[in-house]
Scaffold this active site. Structure first.
Site, PDB file in Angstrom:
ATOM      1  N   ILE A 109     -19.681  59.211 -11.504  1.00  0.00           N
ATOM      2  CA  ILE A 109     -21.031  58.678 -11.730  1.00  0.00           C
ATOM      3  C   ILE A 109     -21.886  58.860 -10.487  1.00  0.00           C
ATOM      4  CG2 ILE A 109     -22.352  56.575 -12.168  1.00  0.00           C
ATOM      5  CD1 ILE A 109     -20.128  55.646 -14.014  1.00  0.00           C
ATOM      6  N   ALA A 160     -22.532  48.724 -10.107  1.00  0.00           N
ATOM      7  CA  ALA A 160     -21.086  48.969 -10.166  1.00  0.00           C
ATOM      8  C   ALA A 160     -20.361  47.746 -10.704  1.00  0.00           C
ATOM      9  CB  ALA A 160     -20.565  49.362  -8.778  1.00  0.00           C
ATOM     10  N   ARG A 161     -20.076  46.791  -9.834  1.00  0.00           N
ATOM     11  CA  ARG A 161     -19.385  45.575 -10.245  1.00  0.00           C
ATOM     12  C   ARG A 161     -19.900  44.388  -9.435  1.00  0.00           C
ATOM     13  NH1 ARG A 161     -18.575  47.442 -14.193  1.00  0.00           N
ATOM     14  NH2 ARG A 161     -16.680  47.826 -15.402  1.00  0.00           N
ATOM     15  N   ASP A 175     -27.549  44.815 -11.272  1.00  0.00           N
ATOM     16  CA  ASP A 175     -27.236  44.819 -12.692  1.00  0.00           C
ATOM     17  C   ASP A 175     -25.943  44.065 -12.990  1.00  0.00           C
ATOM     18  OD1 ASP A 175     -27.742  45.826 -15.412  1.00  0.00           O
ATOM     19  OD2 ASP A 175     -25.905  46.990 -15.117  1.00  0.00           O
ATOM     20  N   GLU A 219     -21.207  36.193 -14.677  1.00  0.00           N
ATOM     21  CA  GLU A 219     -22.115  36.656 -15.716  1.00  0.00           C
ATOM     22  C   GLU A 219     -21.931  35.831 -16.979  1.00  0.00           C
ATOM     23  OE1 GLU A 219     -21.464  40.860 -16.228  1.00  0.00           O
ATOM     24  OE2 GLU A 219     -21.902  41.321 -14.130  1.00  0.00           O
ATOM     25  N   HIS A 265     -26.325  43.555 -16.772  1.00  0.00           N
ATOM     26  CA  HIS A 265     -25.181  44.473 -16.906  1.00  0.00           C
ATOM     27  C   HIS A 265     -25.472  45.516 -17.980  1.00  0.00           C
ATOM     28  CE1 HIS A 265     -20.654  44.597 -15.901  1.00  0.00           C
ATOM     29  NE2 HIS A 265     -21.057  45.816 -16.257  1.00  0.00           N
ATOM     30  N   GLY A 323     -25.272  50.992 -17.714  1.00  0.00           N
ATOM     31  CA  GLY A 323     -24.523  52.027 -18.410  1.00  0.00           C
ATOM     32  C   GLY A 323     -24.701  52.010 -19.911  1.00  0.00           C
TER      33      GLY A 323
END
Length: 315
Positions: free
Chosen positions: A152, A232-233, A257, A262, A281, A284
């Protein structure tokens, strides 16, 4: 009949494509109801998840027939890989399905944060005209620093180069002589990368080594007019430290994001922080990537289950 449980949202056409051979329980609300989820997987041969369903020891114990976990995406931090391996459960992420979506998200963030003009809406609605205060910068000629240089990140780099950005990256897991480095300035350490980049974008998994990788010290090394993007995370960025530097004006902006928790909890350190864009999130997930990832995952799960069936018939 072989049973598949889908616990989070998925392209309906891809889910329906499994119904010709399997019993499919498609209920995206299961991710919100752990008790119902554990009951649903009791007879399941497969489960399809995104990032919120925790495939842990408890779920595996509740699903004694489970053979495969289909992951609608590539991150695996919500799946206990060791426990799955010990149980003989195959884990199938959808590699390559959302690279373009994440790359576009990152570059959208870079353009918005560098230009700064998006901050004008509230002032404009109040009758102000903050033209000089919101004169921003172009991305052309600026340096995009990629932390991690997997598929990515490389997709992001390719698009950034087309915008006349310079691209630098740090990835200790990619050999120095790997052909992927062509056209990219390879950094040997994170400190040098974050200190030189105008836009820092994160592309690493969440592990013990990457938890709070971007902490107060790393943020202090960034240029005051630089911006940070994390698609990413959650947990890679120390959210409290980021809130501090943004409030103090020691960083031009950030776009997140993904988050440590979450949805965001009440009282999150990120509430009310200036020059910060938050999204749920979604980097993607586009209509196109959702269709691609969903079909890839359906195909992955089908292949494992059909192979398992063939193997059992041959025994």
């Amino acid at each position: 009949m072989v049973k598949i449980v889908i616990s989070e949202f998925m392209d309906e056409g891809a889910a329906a494509s499994l119904e010709d051979r399997f019993e499919v329980i498609f209920d995206s609300g299961l991710v919100e109801d752990r008790r119902a989820l554990l009951a649903a997987v009791a007879e399941a041969d497969a489960i399809i998840v995104r990032n919120r369903t925790q495939v842990d020891a408890e779920l595996l114990a509740a699903a004694p027939h489970l053979k495969v976990v289909g992951r609608l995406g590539v991150g695996l931090d919500n799946i206990d890989l060791a426990a799955c391996e010990a149980r003989g459960v195959t884990v199938k992420p959808a590699h390559g399905g959302n690279g373009s979506s994440v790359a576009e998200y990152v570059l959208t963030g870079a353009l918005m944060l560098r230009r700064r003009a998006y901050f004008a809406s509230q002032a404009m609605q109040s009758g102000e005209w903050p033209r000089q205060a919101l004169i921003g910068r172009e991305v052309a000629g600026s340096t995009l620093g990629l932390v991690g240089f997997g598929a990515i990140a490389r997709e992001t780099a390719r698009r950034a180069l087309a915008l006349d950005m310079r691209v630098a990256a740090f990835d200790p897991h990619l050999a120095a002589d790997a052909p992927e480095w062509a056209g990219v300035n390879r950094h040997e350490n994170l400190d040098a990368l974050v200190a030189s980049a105008d836009v820092v974008s994160l592309h690493v998994p969440l592990t013990e080594a990457t938890h709070h990788l971007i902490d107060a010290a790393a943020l202090a090394r960034m240029k005051s007019d630089a911006v940070l993007i994390n698609a990413a995370r959650g947990g890679i960025v120390d959210e409290v430290a980021l809130a501090v530097v943004l409030r103090q004006g020691r960083l031009a902006g950030a776009m997140l994001d993904v988050f440590e928790q979450e949805p965001l909890p009440a009282g999150s350190a990120l509430v009310g922080v200036p020059n910060l864009i938050l999204t749920p999130h979604i980097a993607g997930v586009t209509e196109e990537s959702n269709a691609r990832i969903s079909q890839m995952t359906a195909d992955n799960v089908r292949a494992v289950l059909m192979h398992q069936k063939t193997t059992e018939e041959q025994v």
